[in-house]
Scaffold this motif. Structure first.
Motif, PDB file in Angstrom:
ATOM      1  N   LYS A 160       0.827  -1.201   0.000  1.00 22.94           N
ATOM      2  CA  LYS A 160       0.000   0.000   0.000  1.00 22.94           C
ATOM      3  C   LYS A 160       0.870   1.264   0.000  1.00 22.94           C
ATOM      4  N   MET A 161       1.991   1.215   0.706  1.00 23.21           N
ATOM      5  CA  MET A 161       2.896   2.363   0.706  1.00 23.21           C
ATOM      6  C   MET A 161       3.447   2.623  -0.696  1.00 23.21           C
ATOM      7  N   LYS A 162       3.771   1.554  -1.399  1.00 25.09           N
ATOM      8  CA  LYS A 162       4.310   1.699  -2.754  1.00 25.09           C
ATOM      9  C   LYS A 162       3.310   2.410  -3.652  1.00 25.09           C
ATOM     10  N   LYS A 163       2.032   2.089  -3.509  1.00 22.90           N
ATOM     11  CA  LYS A 163       0.996   2.744  -4.315  1.00 22.90           C
ATOM     12  C   LYS A 163       0.902   4.229  -4.011  1.00 22.90           C
ATOM     13  N   ASP A 164       1.275   4.610  -2.799  1.00 25.69           N
ATOM     14  CA  ASP A 164       1.269   6.023  -2.403  1.00 25.69           C
ATOM     15  C   ASP A 164       2.636   6.681  -2.575  1.00 25.69           C
ATOM     16  N   ARG A 165       3.501   6.032  -3.344  1.00 25.80           N
ATOM     17  CA  ARG A 165       4.828   6.578  -3.686  1.00 25.80           C
ATOM     18  C   ARG A 165       5.734   6.727  -2.471  1.00 25.80           C
ATOM     19  N   ILE A 166       5.585   5.825  -1.515  1.00 22.21           N
ATOM     20  CA  ILE A 166       6.407   5.845  -0.299  1.00 22.21           C
ATOM     21  C   ILE A 166       7.188   4.537  -0.229  1.00 22.21           C
ATOM     22  N   GLY A 167       8.478   4.638   0.038  1.00 21.25           N
ATOM     23  CA  GLY A 167       9.336   3.462   0.116  1.00 21.25           C
ATOM     24  C   GLY A 167       9.944   3.308   1.499  1.00 21.25           C
ATOM     25  N   PRO A 168       9.186   2.807   2.465  1.00 19.92           N
ATOM     26  CA  PRO A 168       9.755   2.582   3.800  1.00 19.92           C
ATOM     27  C   PRO A 168      10.771   1.437   3.761  1.00 19.92           C
ATOM     28  N   GLN A 169      11.408   1.190   4.880  1.00 20.93           N
ATOM     29  CA  GLN A 169      12.365   0.088   4.990  1.00 20.93           C
ATOM     30  C   GLN A 169      12.243  -0.480   6.395  1.00 20.93           C
ATOM     31  N   VAL A 170      12.907  -1.590   6.625  1.00 24.74           N
ATOM     32  CA  VAL A 170      12.913  -2.211   7.949  1.00 24.74           C
ATOM     33  C   VAL A 170      14.349  -2.276   8.449  1.00 24.74           C
ATOM     34  N   HIS A 171      14.580  -1.790   9.652  1.00 27.46           N
ATOM     35  CA  HIS A 171      15.914  -1.789  10.267  1.00 27.46           C
ATOM     36  C   HIS A 171      15.824  -2.353  11.691  1.00 27.46           C
ATOM     37  N   TYR A 172      16.189  -3.628  11.848  1.00 30.48           N
ATOM     38  CA  TYR A 172      16.725  -4.549  10.857  1.00 30.48           C
ATOM     39  C   TYR A 172      16.130  -5.923  11.081  1.00 30.48           C
ATOM     40  N   ILE A 173      16.421  -6.842  10.160  1.00 34.29           N
ATOM     41  CA  ILE A 173      16.230  -8.252  10.475  1.00 34.29           C
ATOM     42  C   ILE A 173      17.317  -8.593  11.495  1.00 34.29           C
ATOM     43  N   PRO A 174      16.971  -9.047  12.692  1.00 35.79           N
ATOM     44  CA  PRO A 174      18.009  -9.307  13.698  1.00 35.79           C
ATOM     45  C   PRO A 174      19.108 -10.220  13.160  1.00 35.79           C
ATOM     46  N   VAL A 175      20.340  -9.853  13.449  1.00 36.12           N
ATOM     47  CA  VAL A 175      21.486 -10.553  12.870  1.00 36.12           C
ATOM     48  C   VAL A 175      21.468 -12.043  13.202  1.00 36.12           C
ATOM     49  N   HIS A 176      21.019 -12.401  14.407  1.00 31.88           N
ATOM     50  CA  HIS A 176      21.060 -13.808  14.816  1.00 31.88           C
ATOM     51  C   HIS A 176      20.073 -14.678  14.029  1.00 31.88           C
ATOM     52  N   LEU A 177      19.156 -14.050  13.298  1.00 25.47           N
ATOM     53  CA  LEU A 177      18.213 -14.809  12.474  1.00 25.47           C
ATOM     54  C   LEU A 177      18.732 -15.047  11.061  1.00 25.47           C
ATOM     55  N   GLN A 178      19.866 -14.466  10.723  1.00 25.02           N
ATOM     56  CA  GLN A 178      20.435 -14.690   9.404  1.00 25.02           C
ATOM     57  C   GLN A 178      20.943 -16.128   9.288  1.00 25.02           C
ATOM     58  N   PRO A 179      20.714 -16.787   8.146  1.00 23.35           N
ATOM     59  CA  PRO A 179      21.100 -18.192   7.990  1.00 23.35           C
ATOM     60  C   PRO A 179      22.564 -18.472   8.323  1.00 23.35           C
ATOM     61  N   TYR A 180      23.464 -17.566   7.948  1.00 19.00           N
ATOM     62  CA  TYR A 180      24.892 -17.790   8.211  1.00 19.00           C
ATOM     63  C   TYR A 180      25.158 -17.900   9.705  1.00 19.00           C
ATOM     64  N   TYR A 181      24.570 -17.004  10.486  1.00 17.95           N
ATOM     65  CA  TYR A 181      24.807 -17.011  11.934  1.00 17.95           C
ATOM     66  C   TYR A 181      24.123 -18.195  12.606  1.00 17.95           C
ATOM     67  N   GLN A 182      23.000 -18.607  12.082  1.00 16.13           N
ATOM     68  CA  GLN A 182      22.334 -19.785  12.640  1.00 16.13           C
ATOM     69  C   GLN A 182      23.117 -21.057  12.324  1.00 16.13           C
ATOM     70  N   LYS A 183      23.609 -21.151  11.099  1.00 15.47           N
ATOM     71  CA  LYS A 183      24.347 -22.343  10.675  1.00 15.47           C
ATOM     72  C   LYS A 183      25.676 -22.488  11.406  1.00 15.47           C
ATOM     73  N   HIS A 184      26.400 -21.389  11.543  1.00 14.98           N
ATOM     74  CA  HIS A 184      27.767 -21.469  12.065  1.00 14.98           C
ATOM     75  C   HIS A 184      27.873 -21.257  13.572  1.00 14.98           C
ATOM     76  N   PHE A 185      26.852 -20.637  14.188  1.00 14.35           N
ATOM     77  CA  PHE A 185      26.960 -20.333  15.619  1.00 14.35           C
ATOM     78  C   PHE A 185      25.780 -20.821  16.440  1.00 14.35           C
ATOM     79  N   GLY A 186      24.805 -21.419  15.787  1.00 13.81           N
ATOM     80  CA  GLY A 186      23.708 -22.056  16.513  1.00 13.81           C
ATOM     81  C   GLY A 186      22.645 -21.125  17.054  1.00 13.81           C
ATOM     82  N   PHE A 187      22.641 -19.854  16.614  1.00 14.36           N
ATOM     83  CA  PHE A 187      21.582 -18.958  17.063  1.00 14.36           C
ATOM     84  C   PHE A 187      20.248 -19.390  16.471  1.00 14.36           C
TER      85      PHE A 187
END
Length: 394
Positions: free
Chosen positions: A325-352
Motif C-alpha cells: 500500500k505504501m508503494k501505491k502512495d509513492r512511499i518506500g519505507p524500509q525495515v531496520h533490521y532483520i536481527p542478525v542472529h536470524l540470518q542463515p549464516y549465523y544460525q548455521k555457524h553459531f547455533g543462534f
C-alpha cells in the motif's frame, strides 16, 4: 492533509547543495583526486567536530569496523559482544578478525543494547572461565546508548569498548557531541548517502589512542610504510616496506571534499531531522496503533532513522500488505533490521535460533523506518502521515 506531489519518498536521501558541488569541482580541477590534501582536511575537521585526538578517513563504515577489529587485535577464541538489532557489518567485523560473535538483546525503550543483560552475559562467561574481549555498542537510529554505564562495565571487566556511531552523527549525550570518543576506545562512522552527511561512500575511525590510530593508517593502505622507525633498512626516498597484511581501504580527495563540505552543515541537518521527528510524534502519538521512538531526557537524538512501530494486527493488514500500500502512495519505507542472529549464516555457524533475543525479534516484527531526511517539506510529511494512517481504513 493532502499532497499533489508525484515524487517518491524513500526512507532516506542525501541533501547535496551548490556549495558541495563547487567544492568537489574544485578538487576535480586540481592536481589531486586521491591521497591529497582534502583527506587530511576532512580528518582534521572530524577530529575537531567530534572532540577526538585522531581521525582516519577510510573507504566506508564497514572498512572502519574491519580495521578497528584488526587494530584491537581480536583473534580466534576472543568473544566480542554486539547487538542483534544492527546492520550486519557491526557483527561481521568480528568474523573478519576470526573472533567469536555473541549478542545481547536490546532495551525495549531505547532500542540500544540492554545494560543489565550485557553485564549478566559477561558474568555468565566469567563463570565458565571465559572472558569477553570487546563490546561493539550501536547507537541505533541515532539514539546514544547508555555510555556511562557501558564505560563502567568496560573498566570493571577490562573489556575494549567500540562505539558504532554510524547512525548517530550529530547526536548529543548530556549536551556533548563528542560523547562517543569520551567513553569508547574507538568510534566508527559512516558517510553513506542515507546518513547525516555523505561523502558518497566513506567512513572514519576516531580515537584518542595514538597507537590505534597509527595501526589503522597502516592497515588501510596495504600495510605499507615509509616511516623509518618501522623499516628494516632504508635504500632511499623511494623505499617502502610492507610490515603488515593490510588492505586498500583508502578514501579519495573527491569524497573527502564532499564530506568536509557536508560536515559544516551537520548541525542544521540534525535540527531538521528533529523537526521532522516532532511532526511525526505529534501525528502518531495519539493513535494507539503506533509507537513512536522514545528519547531520553539527556539525549539529542540524531534521527538517522525514524523507527515507527506499527501494531499491524490493530491496523488490520500484514506487514507485507502495508508495504504494498505504501508503494501505491509513492512511499518506500524500509525495515531496520532483520536481527542478525536470524540470518542463515549465523544460525548455521553459531547455533543462534529464533527466540534467543525476543525483544529484538518483537521490535523487528513491528518496526518500519519511514521517510527521514532534511529536504522533506510540510506537504511531503502530510502526505506520508495520511498514507500511513489510512492503510487500515481502506
Amino acid at each position: 492533509m493532502k499532497s499533489n506531489s508525484s515524487k517518491f519518498y524513500g526512507y532516506g536521501k542525501q541533501t547535496i547543495e551548490q556549495e558541495d558541488i563547487e567544492t568537489v569541482v574544485e578538487v576535480l580541477k586540481g592536481d589531486w583526486l586521491t591521497q591529497g590534501p582534502y583527506v587530511k582536511k576532512f580528518e582534521d575537521a572530524l577530529s575537531e567536530k567530534f572532540e577526538a585526538k585522531y581521525a582516519s578517513a577510510v573507504a566506508n563504515g564497514t572498512a572502519a569496523l574491519h580495521l578497528t577489529a584488526l587494530a584491537l587485535e581480536w583473534k580466534k577464541d576472543d568473544i566480542v559482544i554486539t547487538t542483534p538489532m544492527t546492520f550486519l557489518a557491526s557483527a561481521n567485523c568480528i568474523l573478519y578478525a576470526g573472533a567469536t560473535p555473541d549478542f545481547v538483546d536490546i532495551d525495549p525503550i531505547s532500542y540500544t543494547i540492554d545494560i543489565e543483560k550485557l553485564e549478566n552475559r559477561i558474568l555468565n562467561y566469567k563463570k565458565e572461565g571465559l572472558k569477553v574481549k570487546a563490546i561493539v555498542a550501536v547507537d541505533y537510529a541515532g539514539h546514544p546508548c547508555d555510555w556511562k554505564n557501558l564505560r563502567k562495565i568496560a573498566n570493571k571487566y577490562d573489556i575494549q569498548l567500540v562505539s558504532d556511531n554510524c547512525h548517530a552523527l550529530g547526536a548529543k549525550l548530556d549536551g556533548d557531541i563528542g560523547y562517543a570518543n569520551k567513553y569508547a576506545d574507538v568510534t566508527v562512522m559512516s558517510f553513506h548517502p542515507v546518513k547525516h552527511i555523505t561523502s558518497g561512500e566513506g567512513g572514519a575511525v576516531l580515537t584518542n589512542n595514538y597507537d590505534i590510530f597509527e595501526k589503522i593508517n597502516l592497515l588501510k593502505t596495504h600495510g605499507i610504510t615509509k616511516n623509518e622507525q618501522y623499516l628494516s633498512r632504508n635504500e632511499g626516498p623511494w623505499y617502502y616496506e610492507m610490515v603488515e597484511l593490510g588492505f586498500n581501504y583508502r578514501i579519495t580527495d573527491i569524497q573527502c571534499a564532499l564530506g568536509a563540505s557536508q560536515l559544516k552543515k551537520l548541525d542544521g541537518f540534525v535540527q531538521k531531522r528533529n523537526e521532522i521527528a516532532d511532526f511525526y510524534n505529534e501525528n502518531f502519538s495519539d493513535d494507539n496503533r503506533f509507537i513512536c521512538p522514545h528519547v531520553a531526557n539527556n539525549v539529542r537524538h540524531a534521527y538517522h532513522l525514524y523507527p515507527l512501530q506499527i501494531k499491524f494486527e490493530e491496523l488490520g493488514v500484514s506487514k507485507r500488505e502495508f508495504f504494498a500500500k505504501m508503494k501505491k502512495d509513492r512511499i518506500g519505507p524500509q525495515v531496520h533490521y532483520i536481527p542478525v542472529h536470524l540470518q542463515p549464516y549465523y544460525q548455521k555457524h553459531f547455533g543462534f535460533k529464533k527466540g534467543d533475543f525476543p525483544v529484538s525479534e518483537s521490535f523487528y516484527h513491528n518496526e518500519v523506518s519511514i521517510p527521514m531526511y532534511p529536504s522533506l517539506e510540510n506537504d511531503d510529511l502530510c502526505h506520508i502521515v495520511d498514507a500511513i494512517k489510512k492503510v487500515g481504513k481502506s
